[in-house]
Design an enzyme around this catalytic site. Structure first.
Site, PDB file in Angstrom:
ATOM      1  N   ASP A  66       0.676  -1.327  -0.100  1.00 20.61           N
ATOM      2  CA  ASP A  66      -0.020  -0.028   0.057  1.00 20.61           C
ATOM      3  C   ASP A  66       0.706   1.083   0.020  1.00 20.61           C
ATOM      4  O   ASP A  66       0.534   2.291  -0.785  1.00 20.61           O
ATOM      5  CB  ASP A  66      -0.900  -0.076   1.346  1.00 20.61           C
ATOM      6  CG  ASP A  66      -2.061  -1.037   1.306  1.00 20.61           C
ATOM      7  OD1 ASP A  66      -2.414  -1.581  -0.021  1.00 20.61           O
ATOM      8  OD2 ASP A  66      -2.775  -1.345   2.041  1.00 20.61           O
ATOM      9  N   TYR A  95      -3.600   3.975   9.382  1.00 19.78           N
ATOM     10  CA  TYR A  95      -3.226   4.531  10.634  1.00 19.78           C
ATOM     11  C   TYR A  95      -4.188   4.597  11.656  1.00 19.78           C
ATOM     12  O   TYR A  95      -4.331   4.233  12.767  1.00 19.78           O
ATOM     13  CB  TYR A  95      -2.281   5.597  10.581  1.00 19.78           C
ATOM     14  CG  TYR A  95      -1.452   6.261  11.781  1.00 19.78           C
ATOM     15  CD1 TYR A  95      -1.251   5.436  12.846  1.00 19.78           C
ATOM     16  CD2 TYR A  95      -1.105   7.476  11.675  1.00 19.78           C
ATOM     17  CE1 TYR A  95      -0.621   5.809  13.851  1.00 19.78           C
ATOM     18  CE2 TYR A  95      -0.684   8.006  12.821  1.00 19.78           C
ATOM     19  CZ  TYR A  95      -0.140   7.315  13.750  1.00 19.78           C
ATOM     20  OH  TYR A  95       0.420   7.671  14.991  1.00 19.78           O
TER      21      TYR A  95
END
Length: 296
Positions: free
Chosen positions: A75, A191
């Protein structure tokens, strides 16, 4: 048909899959335009019949007719492609040579199917929202936008920071924390998720504001409509803080004025027609994998 190939690099174990991809492109009469550092690193390992056309910067793609940019990696590698395609409306397809792969969701075993889908244009296009950063000093050059998230974070081992946060100029909250994340729906599985934020479907018109290690336990992630302008004032014992857009980072001080909003353009992500967000969630997060489901 002409596609751009981008990768940060490779490990020896991936050479076979890279060679397979190049062979499949040749078989389907698709011309690769390769990221120049990636091509140079491959030269000692893979024989090329001739030197392919290469690119090193976003501007190099302006004079080319690129039908798609293929990202080879995880990613993080795919996030890099935002800096190349920018607002050129070049779709991005991610082949996962990394680990989790929420964005680069096409597996190595699907290389043949991916190339065939490119040639026959049988892929599905997902439009993904980007974040735009406004500030009173130049930050992040001419790429002030992100696909996943924007963050403000304390620097190194300094004490926690206070981040005064506003929605369209109206006070929302002061976050006493190690930092603060503003994630797009795409970034909600990054995140923000690891800090307790919710999973948001890509087509949801929203941003997620997630504190990082908040001092007040009653402070929780908030989902807000993406037509809001979210602005910040930062203070702390240290004069310096970190500011990020995806994987790019800048050091700022408390005089910098920051605000994020929805970018005017989107990023087109390509996927195979038998894969969707629900499939990715189940596969990557192992949802539904419970031994009780197999008990008789």
């Amino acid at each position: 048909m002409q596609i751009a190939l981008y990768s940060r690099g490779f490990i020896t174990a991936d050479l076979g899959n890279i060679k397979l991809l190049l062979d499949e492109l040749q078989r389907q009469e698709i011309t690769p335009v390769m990221y120049e550092p990636f091509y140079r690193s491959l030269q000692p390992h893979i024989p090329f019949a001739g030197e392919p056309e290469t690119f090193a910067h976003a501007g190099d793609l302006d004079s080319m007719t690129i039908d798609c940019l293929v990202s080879l990696g995880g990613d993080g590698t795919l996030l890099d492609t935002v800096c190349f395609v920018r607002d050129k409306n070049i779709p991005v397809l991610g082949i996962n040579f990394g680990r989790l792969g929420f964005l680069a969701s096409i597996g190595k075993e699907e290389i043949h199917a991916a190339v065939k889908a490119l040639q026959q244009r049988t892929y599905v296009v997902d439009k993904r929202t980007l974040l735009h950063l406004d500030c009173n000093i130049p930050l992040f050059g001419d790429v002030p936008y992100a696909l996943n998230d924007f963050t403000i974070h304390k620097k190194d081992t300094s004490a926690m920071v206070k981040i005064h946060t506003y929605l369209n100029g109206e006070f929302l909250n002061t976050y006493w924390a190690d930092g603060l994340i503003v994630a797009t729906p795409t970034g909600s599985t990054g995140y923000s998720l690891s800090c307790g934020g919710p999973v948001v479907f890509p087509e949801a018109g929203s941003f997620v504001i997630t504190p990082v290690a908040p001092h007040n336990l009653n402070v929780r992630p908030v989902v807000v409509p993406d037509n809001n302008v979210i602005s910040f004032e930062v203070e702390g014992r240290s004069d310096l803080f970190l500011c990020t857009l995806d994987s790019r980072m800048e050091t700022i001080d408390n005089t910098v004025q920051l605000a994020v909003k929805k970018e005017a353009f989107t990023l087109s992500l390509l996927r195979l027609d038998d894969s969707n967000f629900l499939h990715t969630l189940r596969h990557k997060l192992l949802w539904g994998i419970d031994t009780r489901n197999r008990l008789k």
